[in-house]
Design a protein around this motif. Structure first.
Motif, PDB file in Angstrom:
ATOM      1  N   GLY A 337     -43.179 -30.457  27.078  1.00  0.00           N
ATOM      2  CA  GLY A 337     -43.016 -29.857  25.768  1.00  0.00           C
ATOM      3  C   GLY A 337     -43.398 -30.783  24.636  1.00  0.00           C
ATOM      4  N   ILE A 338     -43.743 -30.199  23.520  1.00  0.00           N
ATOM      5  CA  ILE A 338     -43.925 -30.928  22.273  1.00  0.00           C
ATOM      6  C   ILE A 338     -42.786 -30.493  21.365  1.00  0.00           C
ATOM      7  N   THR A 339     -41.861 -31.393  21.152  1.00  0.00           N
ATOM      8  CA  THR A 339     -40.625 -31.042  20.447  1.00  0.00           C
ATOM      9  C   THR A 339     -40.408 -31.991  19.282  1.00  0.00           C
ATOM     10  N   ASN A 340     -40.264 -31.435  18.097  1.00  0.00           N
ATOM     11  CA  ASN A 340     -40.022 -32.231  16.896  1.00  0.00           C
ATOM     12  C   ASN A 340     -38.725 -31.795  16.220  1.00  0.00           C
ATOM     13  N   PHE A 341     -38.045 -32.763  15.619  1.00  0.00           N
ATOM     14  CA  PHE A 341     -36.771 -32.522  14.934  1.00  0.00           C
ATOM     15  C   PHE A 341     -36.951 -32.754  13.435  1.00  0.00           C
ATOM     16  N   TYR A 342     -36.339 -31.876  12.673  1.00  0.00           N
ATOM     17  CA  TYR A 342     -36.403 -31.964  11.215  1.00  0.00           C
ATOM     18  C   TYR A 342     -34.993 -31.816  10.647  1.00  0.00           C
ATOM     19  N   ILE A 343     -34.714 -32.549   9.595  1.00  0.00           N
ATOM     20  CA  ILE A 343     -33.400 -32.459   8.963  1.00  0.00           C
ATOM     21  C   ILE A 343     -33.539 -32.000   7.524  1.00  0.00           C
ATOM     22  N   PHE A 380     -28.883 -33.873  20.932  1.00  0.00           N
ATOM     23  CA  PHE A 380     -29.525 -34.797  19.994  1.00  0.00           C
ATOM     24  C   PHE A 380     -29.297 -34.332  18.559  1.00  0.00           C
ATOM     25  N   ALA A 381     -29.306 -33.026  18.357  1.00  0.00           N
ATOM     26  CA  ALA A 381     -29.010 -32.496  17.014  1.00  0.00           C
ATOM     27  C   ALA A 381     -27.585 -32.878  16.593  1.00  0.00           C
ATOM     28  N   GLN A 382     -26.639 -32.796  17.525  1.00  0.00           N
ATOM     29  CA  GLN A 382     -25.267 -33.203  17.217  1.00  0.00           C
ATOM     30  C   GLN A 382     -25.195 -34.700  16.901  1.00  0.00           C
ATOM     31  N   HIS A 383     -25.972 -35.481  17.653  1.00  0.00           N
ATOM     32  CA  HIS A 383     -25.980 -36.931  17.426  1.00  0.00           C
ATOM     33  C   HIS A 383     -26.547 -37.257  16.046  1.00  0.00           C
ATOM     34  N   LEU A 384     -27.626 -36.561  15.674  1.00  0.00           N
ATOM     35  CA  LEU A 384     -28.207 -36.795  14.350  1.00  0.00           C
ATOM     36  C   LEU A 384     -27.210 -36.430  13.253  1.00  0.00           C
ATOM     37  N   GLY A 392     -22.822 -40.716   4.946  1.00  0.00           N
ATOM     38  CA  GLY A 392     -22.387 -39.915   3.817  1.00  0.00           C
ATOM     39  C   GLY A 392     -23.223 -38.691   3.544  1.00  0.00           C
ATOM     40  N   LYS A 393     -24.040 -38.250   4.527  1.00  0.00           N
ATOM     41  CA  LYS A 393     -24.891 -37.088   4.322  1.00  0.00           C
ATOM     42  C   LYS A 393     -24.497 -35.960   5.276  1.00  0.00           C
ATOM     43  N   ASP A 394     -24.520 -34.756   4.748  1.00  0.00           N
ATOM     44  CA  ASP A 394     -24.266 -33.561   5.555  1.00  0.00           C
ATOM     45  C   ASP A 394     -25.609 -32.870   5.766  1.00  0.00           C
ATOM     46  N   ILE A 395     -26.060 -32.793   7.008  1.00  0.00           N
ATOM     47  CA  ILE A 395     -27.421 -32.312   7.264  1.00  0.00           C
ATOM     48  C   ILE A 395     -27.435 -31.096   8.183  1.00  0.00           C
ATOM     49  N   SER A 396     -28.531 -30.369   8.084  1.00  0.00           N
ATOM     50  CA  SER A 396     -28.896 -29.350   9.065  1.00  0.00           C
ATOM     51  C   SER A 396     -30.010 -29.940   9.926  1.00  0.00           C
ATOM     52  N   VAL A 397     -30.084 -29.506  11.187  1.00  0.00           N
ATOM     53  CA  VAL A 397     -31.117 -30.010  12.100  1.00  0.00           C
ATOM     54  C   VAL A 397     -31.876 -28.823  12.681  1.00  0.00           C
ATOM     55  N   TYR A 398     -33.192 -28.841  12.483  1.00  0.00           N
ATOM     56  CA  TYR A 398     -34.047 -27.768  12.990  1.00  0.00           C
ATOM     57  C   TYR A 398     -35.026 -28.337  14.011  1.00  0.00           C
ATOM     58  N   VAL A 399     -35.384 -27.496  14.967  1.00  0.00           N
ATOM     59  CA  VAL A 399     -36.250 -27.949  16.061  1.00  0.00           C
ATOM     60  C   VAL A 399     -37.461 -27.043  16.173  1.00  0.00           C
ATOM     61  N   LYS A 400     -38.614 -27.668  16.255  1.00  0.00           N
ATOM     62  CA  LYS A 400     -39.861 -26.946  16.559  1.00  0.00           C
ATOM     63  C   LYS A 400     -40.317 -27.418  17.931  1.00  0.00           C
ATOM     64  N   ASP A 415     -35.900 -21.342  18.465  1.00  0.00           N
ATOM     65  CA  ASP A 415     -35.987 -20.680  17.167  1.00  0.00           C
ATOM     66  C   ASP A 415     -35.949 -21.752  16.070  1.00  0.00           C
ATOM     67  N   PRO A 416     -37.044 -21.916  15.330  1.00  0.00           N
ATOM     68  CA  PRO A 416     -37.112 -23.006  14.341  1.00  0.00           C
ATOM     69  C   PRO A 416     -36.256 -22.778  13.111  1.00  0.00           C
ATOM     70  N   GLU A 417     -35.649 -21.598  12.984  1.00  0.00           N
ATOM     71  CA  GLU A 417     -34.827 -21.297  11.809  1.00  0.00           C
ATOM     72  C   GLU A 417     -33.335 -21.470  12.072  1.00  0.00           C
ATOM     73  N   VAL A 418     -32.989 -21.890  13.272  1.00  0.00           N
ATOM     74  CA  VAL A 418     -31.579 -22.079  13.619  1.00  0.00           C
ATOM     75  C   VAL A 418     -31.205 -23.551  13.461  1.00  0.00           C
ATOM     76  N   ASP A 419     -30.130 -23.791  12.762  1.00  0.00           N
ATOM     77  CA  ASP A 419     -29.604 -25.151  12.593  1.00  0.00           C
ATOM     78  C   ASP A 419     -28.818 -25.511  13.857  1.00  0.00           C
ATOM     79  N   LEU A 420     -29.427 -26.306  14.727  1.00  0.00           N
ATOM     80  CA  LEU A 420     -28.788 -26.644  15.999  1.00  0.00           C
ATOM     81  C   LEU A 420     -27.548 -27.517  15.818  1.00  0.00           C
ATOM     82  N   ALA A 421     -27.429 -28.143  14.680  1.00  0.00           N
ATOM     83  CA  ALA A 421     -26.259 -28.993  14.437  1.00  0.00           C
ATOM     84  C   ALA A 421     -25.014 -28.166  14.117  1.00  0.00           C
ATOM     85  N   SER A 422     -25.197 -26.884  13.845  1.00  0.00           N
ATOM     86  CA  SER A 422     -24.057 -26.070  13.412  1.00  0.00           C
ATOM     87  C   SER A 422     -23.698 -24.957  14.386  1.00  0.00           C
TER      88      SER A 422
END
Length: 444
Positions: A337-343, A380-384, A392-400, A415-422
């Motif tokens: 797979g080609i998997t990228n994480f975005y916050i 990994f999204a939970q770890h990020l 001190g930052k509250d983030i969302s994590v998206y995966v493509k 699904d790239p629109e789902v925040d995996l951290a939440s």
């Protein structure tokens, strides 16, 4: 009838010699993990491990702790082999191996699960009652027989493993040699055999011999007329796996199990001539009968049920991976797979998605895991999220993520629109953010 079937006593030479083999092999597994660099790559170098979800408290010991951990495991394995404090040593190895197994998934292997089951089984079997240091120290525990249920239990466990491994191969990519071709292509640079393995005949042989061996080997070993032939086929099959797939102790463990299929007289004659042979055939109903039977029923219901659970989860397990583990689905497919994480900073309404360089967090083995396994992506999204929360930052994590199965065209996986951290991880049903396809054909 049940008493006669389960509790008739038979000669215990097969169990005793298996204990010696088993102890040596589990010691080799632990010590070899240190010297081959497995411990370094899997448990020392990574900043954190991908444990089984829900077992976050299982993390590697700091510093050189895991080297000592595996050295102690190796010692317990040797103590099992010689039969010194057998029960304690076997239970200790089991607990430590369970810790390693549930601590990390970057080196997940169905054989590691099998070893855990075998350790649990060996912890309760009377394998230290002969040819052991324990007997030297306490002669009164010496026994030359064992109840028949010991052998039946082990054979039943093996039969389940082999049967599911065979049945899982009945799908198009295995039957048309796609999987075998990919497996052999990855080994083209092997000296001597690498070139030979690229021929079509080799792909056909690997595919269909794998199905037939797994499906038939237990009944062929049970039948006296085919036992010897099946034994020599087993030697070839497991040595081939050892050389070509390099899967550690498990081919040799599988060969060691054959001592339970040959007649008691044969095993006694080959391995323990000096031991008195037991042939009285007494039926001795033990005090633990009321516990043994319900525990055995529960054990085998679980062993039969766990590999079937993916049928009750939406989606193709080859694609979703949901229900893959603990199911004897061994070497069935290749995933890439080609998997990228975005916050995204939740407190910044104008923030754009920021790319995360996974190499700053993960080892090479972990990068491969996170690129293809949905549970690792979620972890990994939970770890990020935790890492940025500490800053001190509250983030969302998206995966493509785009995934390929067995070298086929990549398709969107997450699904790239789902925040995996939440979102929570669903253990017993599907995770809706994994994109499903109607049939296996859609994965082409």
């Amino acid at each position: 009838m049940i008493n006669r079937w389960l509790f008739t006593h038979i000669d215990n030479s097969s169990l005793i010699i298996f204990r010696v083999f088993f102890g040596f092999l589990i010691a080799a597994e632990a010590i070899g993990a240190i010297f081959t660099g497995w411990v370094t790559r899997t448990l020392v170098e990574p900043n954190f491990t991908f444990n089984f979800i829900g077992l976050d408290f299982l993390q590697p010991l700091p510093g050189n702790g895991m080297y000592f951990y595996f050295a102690v495991m190796g010692i317990f394995g040797l103590l099992v082999m010689v039969g010194f404090r057998y029960r304690m040593s076997m239970i200790a190895y089991t607990v430590m191996w369970a810790g390693v197994y549930f601590m990390q998934k970057a080196s997940y292997n169905n054989h590691y699960y099998l070893l855990l089951l075998l350790c649990i089984i060996m912890s309760v079997l009377p394998a230290g009652n002969y040819f052991s240091v324990d007997v030297k120290l306490k002669p009164h525990i010496k026994k030359i027989s064992m109840p028949r249920w010991v052998v039946l239990f082990i054979i039943a466990q093996l039969w389940i493993v082999y049967t599911y491994a065979s049945v899982a191969k009945f799908y198009p990519d295995w039957l048309d040699f796609t999987v075998a071709k990919n497996l052999m292509a990855a080994r083209a640079n092997y000296p001597i055999v690498g070139g030979l393995l690229q021929g079509h005949w080799a792909h056909v042989s690997v595919a269909y011999f794998g199905i037939l061996f797994d499906l038939l080997i237990v009944p062929l070993l049970l039948w006296k007329r085919t036992r010897l032939t099946a034994f020599f086929i087993s030697i070839f099959f497991h040595l081939f796996n050892s050389i070509v797939f390099q899967i550690g102790i498990f081919p040799y463990m599988s060969l060691a199990f054959t001592v339970f299929f040959f007649s008691k007289e044969t095993i006694h004659r080959i391995f323990m001539k000096k031991k008195e042979f037991y042939s009285d055939g007494e039926v001795i109903v033990p005090n633990y009968k009321k516990v043994l039977i319900p525990i055995t029923i529960v054990w085998f219901v679980l062993q039969i049920s766990l590999p079937l659970r993916h049928w009750f989860i939406p989606g193709d397990v080859l694609w979703t991976e949901e229900g893959h583990r603990l199911s004897w689905r061994m070497m069935l497919r290749g995933r890439s797979g080609i998997t990228n994480f975005y916050i995204v900073d939740k407190n910044d309404t104008k923030a754009n998605r920021t790319y995360i360089d996974k190499r700053e967090y993960l080892s090479k083995k972990q990068l491969r895991l996170v690129s293809s396994k949905p549970d690792a992506m979620w972890q990994f999204a939970q770890h990020l999220k935790k890492d940025f929360a500490s800053k001190g930052k509250d983030i969302s994590v998206y995966v493509k993520s785009d995934m390929s199965i067995n070298g086929k065209k990549r398709k969107s996986f997450i699904d790239p629109e789902v925040d995996l951290a939440s979102v929570p991880w669903n253990y017993f049903t599907t995770n809706p953010w994994i994109i499903k396809y109607n049939t296996e054909r859609n994965l082409e």
